[in-house]
Design a protein around this motif. Sequence first.
Motif, PDB file in Angstrom:
ATOM      1  N   VAL A   1      64.032 -17.135 -28.101  1.00  0.00           N
ATOM      2  CA  VAL A   1      62.841 -16.346 -27.770  1.00  0.00           C
ATOM      3  C   VAL A   1      63.002 -15.617 -26.439  1.00  0.00           C
ATOM      4  O   VAL A   1      62.520 -14.495 -26.248  1.00  0.00           O
ATOM      5  N   GLN A   2      63.694 -16.267 -25.481  1.00  0.00           N
ATOM      6  CA  GLN A   2      63.806 -15.679 -24.144  1.00  0.00           C
ATOM      7  C   GLN A   2      64.641 -14.399 -24.140  1.00  0.00           C
ATOM      8  O   GLN A   2      64.296 -13.428 -23.489  1.00  0.00           O
ATOM      9  N   ASN A   3      65.760 -14.426 -24.869  1.00  0.00           N
ATOM     10  CA  ASN A   3      66.728 -13.337 -24.696  1.00  0.00           C
ATOM     11  C   ASN A   3      66.832 -12.380 -25.867  1.00  0.00           C
ATOM     12  O   ASN A   3      67.447 -11.327 -25.746  1.00  0.00           O
ATOM     13  N   ASN A   4      66.255 -12.764 -27.016  1.00  0.00           N
ATOM     14  CA  ASN A   4      66.395 -11.887 -28.168  1.00  0.00           C
ATOM     15  C   ASN A   4      65.512 -10.659 -28.044  1.00  0.00           C
ATOM     16  O   ASN A   4      64.359 -10.760 -27.649  1.00  0.00           O
ATOM     17  N   ARG A   5      66.084  -9.498 -28.344  1.00  0.00           N
ATOM     18  CA  ARG A   5      65.305  -8.265 -28.210  1.00  0.00           C
ATOM     19  C   ARG A   5      65.098  -7.620 -29.571  1.00  0.00           C
ATOM     20  O   ARG A   5      65.598  -6.529 -29.823  1.00  0.00           O
ATOM     21  N   ASN A   6      64.427  -8.294 -30.476  1.00  0.00           N
ATOM     22  CA  ASN A   6      64.191  -7.671 -31.787  1.00  0.00           C
ATOM     23  C   ASN A   6      62.769  -7.128 -31.861  1.00  0.00           C
ATOM     24  O   ASN A   6      62.021  -7.173 -30.881  1.00  0.00           O
ATOM     25  N   ALA A   7      62.398  -6.618 -33.025  1.00  0.00           N
ATOM     26  CA  ALA A   7      61.087  -5.999 -33.177  1.00  0.00           C
ATOM     27  C   ALA A   7      59.970  -6.970 -32.821  1.00  0.00           C
ATOM     28  O   ALA A   7      58.979  -6.597 -32.184  1.00  0.00           O
ATOM     29  N   ASP A   8      60.120  -8.233 -33.208  1.00  0.00           N
ATOM     30  CA  ASP A   8      59.069  -9.210 -32.935  1.00  0.00           C
ATOM     31  C   ASP A   8      58.874  -9.437 -31.439  1.00  0.00           C
ATOM     32  O   ASP A   8      57.768  -9.612 -30.959  1.00  0.00           O
ATOM     33  N   HIS A   9      59.978  -9.403 -30.706  1.00  0.00           N
ATOM     34  CA  HIS A   9      59.890  -9.556 -29.257  1.00  0.00           C
ATOM     35  C   HIS A   9      59.036  -8.448 -28.668  1.00  0.00           C
ATOM     36  O   HIS A   9      58.129  -8.705 -27.876  1.00  0.00           O
ATOM     37  N   TYR A  10      59.315  -7.214 -29.070  1.00  0.00           N
ATOM     38  CA  TYR A  10      58.549  -6.101 -28.503  1.00  0.00           C
ATOM     39  C   TYR A  10      57.113  -6.106 -28.993  1.00  0.00           C
ATOM     40  O   TYR A  10      56.192  -5.719 -28.272  1.00  0.00           O
ATOM     41  N   GLY A  11      56.919  -6.580 -30.234  1.00  0.00           N
ATOM     42  CA  GLY A  11      55.550  -6.746 -30.738  1.00  0.00           C
ATOM     43  C   GLY A  11      54.765  -7.677 -29.842  1.00  0.00           C
ATOM     44  O   GLY A  11      53.649  -7.360 -29.400  1.00  0.00           O
ATOM     45  N   ALA A  12      55.374  -8.809 -29.532  1.00  0.00           N
ATOM     46  CA  ALA A  12      54.700  -9.786 -28.670  1.00  0.00           C
ATOM     47  C   ALA A  12      54.443  -9.185 -27.291  1.00  0.00           C
ATOM     48  O   ALA A  12      53.390  -9.405 -26.685  1.00  0.00           O
ATOM     49  N   LEU A  13      55.413  -8.406 -26.817  1.00  0.00           N
ATOM     50  CA  LEU A  13      55.276  -7.797 -25.488  1.00  0.00           C
ATOM     51  C   LEU A  13      54.058  -6.866 -25.444  1.00  0.00           C
ATOM     52  O   LEU A  13      53.281  -6.879 -24.489  1.00  0.00           O
ATOM     53  N   ILE A  14      53.902  -6.076 -26.517  1.00  0.00           N
ATOM     54  CA  ILE A  14      52.757  -5.159 -26.579  1.00  0.00           C
ATOM     55  C   ILE A  14      51.444  -5.948 -26.485  1.00  0.00           C
ATOM     56  O   ILE A  14      50.538  -5.587 -25.733  1.00  0.00           O
ATOM     57  N   HIS A  15      51.392  -7.054 -27.231  1.00  0.00           N
ATOM     58  CA  HIS A  15      50.175  -7.865 -27.185  1.00  0.00           C
ATOM     59  C   HIS A  15      49.950  -8.455 -25.804  1.00  0.00           C
ATOM     60  O   HIS A  15      48.837  -8.513 -25.299  1.00  0.00           O
ATOM     61  N   HIS A  16      51.042  -8.863 -25.188  1.00  0.00           N
ATOM     62  CA  HIS A  16      50.955  -9.417 -23.834  1.00  0.00           C
ATOM     63  C   HIS A  16      50.396  -8.358 -22.872  1.00  0.00           C
ATOM     64  O   HIS A  16      49.496  -8.629 -22.081  1.00  0.00           O
ATOM     65  N   LEU A  17      50.932  -7.148 -22.962  1.00  0.00           N
ATOM     66  CA  LEU A  17      50.484  -6.085 -22.056  1.00  0.00           C
ATOM     67  C   LEU A  17      49.026  -5.726 -22.309  1.00  0.00           C
ATOM     68  O   LEU A  17      48.255  -5.503 -21.367  1.00  0.00           O
ATOM     69  N   SER A  18      48.644  -5.702 -23.582  1.00  0.00           N
ATOM     70  CA  SER A  18      47.252  -5.401 -23.902  1.00  0.00           C
ATOM     71  C   SER A  18      46.335  -6.472 -23.320  1.00  0.00           C
ATOM     72  O   SER A  18      45.287  -6.174 -22.745  1.00  0.00           O
TER      73      SER A  18
END
Lengths: 201, 221
Positions: free
Chosen positions: A57-74
């Motif tokens: 989870v820490q280092n993988n940069r797949n679509a799900d990672h960026y999805g989670a990031l968007i939610h985090h930023l929101s």
Amino acid sequence: MYGRKGYQLVKDFASGEKGQLKPFNSKLFDETIEECDQNHHLIQSLIRKMQQEGLDVQNNRNADHYGALIHHLSLIRNKRCLMAYVYNRAEIVRDLAWRVGLELLDLPSDIQGKLTTLEKDYFKNHSVALKSYMGKVGIELNVDMVPPKDPYIKVRILDDIDEGIVLSDKTTNFARHSMHFLKRTDAEPYIARGQMKELTD
Amino acid sequence: MASNSEEGESSADYETMMSTSDVELLKRAWRNEKAAPEILQYEGALVQRAKEQIELVEETIDDYVENGIDPLVVSLYQMDLDRTQFLLRSYLRVRLLKIEKFMFHNLKSEEAERQLSEQEKVFATRCADDLAKHFEESVLLKLPENYQSVLKQSLISEVDDMVPQPHLDTFVVCKSKNFVSLNLYEEGESPETVEMERGDLYFIRYKIVKGAIESGQIDLI
């Protein structure tokens, strides 16, 4: 769109007149909180999904990672908006303590009606903090708010002030609409509460 | 010419005498405090002296009233007293307003905390506790666990990124009392300096004159 609720909330505050309170927008506020919860659930489910797929989870940069990031930023954006909303209202509440009076009962009833229970508690707590500071320093700070030009001012009584007003040098009958020549320091608290009005030439 | 320079000297003497009276010092402290974006060093000794002098004048006025001195004279004293009291109150008030504005910053930064008087520290702590409680009850406890900090956006923030700080880059108007030479940029950036003569008026970033204000070479207006 994610993060829009928070933005609307801040905009709701900013559309009010400067320094004036609007009623607490609890509908929008609760909706924003709800969006935060949704964001959080989605982050968790995305992370769970990545874990089930056996990814780091820490280092993988797949679509799900960026999805989670968007939610985090929101979520963060909404948090900042919520905090800004509460903070700016708290600023006005503090300002009321300074300008109008340190007791909740001093506040005009229409202002009291716009405050939430929590804001009233905050007002009380903050007033106590101010009073205790003034007590320790031995100087009243919430009088004398404008630089003095003349020690005496002319005032007109706007409200029936039935309680006896204690003046430092005299007592008179303060009927409504009567005009008086008072010491500025004596009249200031009543002017702040809207019971008297300063007459300027 | 000789008499001219003498006159200049004696007027300078008079100026220094006037500018070191407590009322003038208080006025200076008040002006600087009002114009500076951050909280300045608390002038404890000065406030104490001002308080004592105010008490003294109050007593004098009471005596005058009892002894039936001309009311005009009394009211002149009263006016002077009112002005000084306003200065003192306003000085303390401006500081409290700044503490209210930057409470979390003031308690977090050692430099800012050193500037406060004991009572102001107590006030700042209470203020911050009250506001943090208010934040928690209104917002934070309703948010997901990792996002409940007052000072940080979320648990993964490495520094406190939710603390409002004074803007030291703000422009201020200032007047120099002596010749001063200041670095326009932070060390290492560029060696450009600005030189101010006595009495020069400048519109400049606060950060640049901060040191000179603390040492009393420059006043804000």
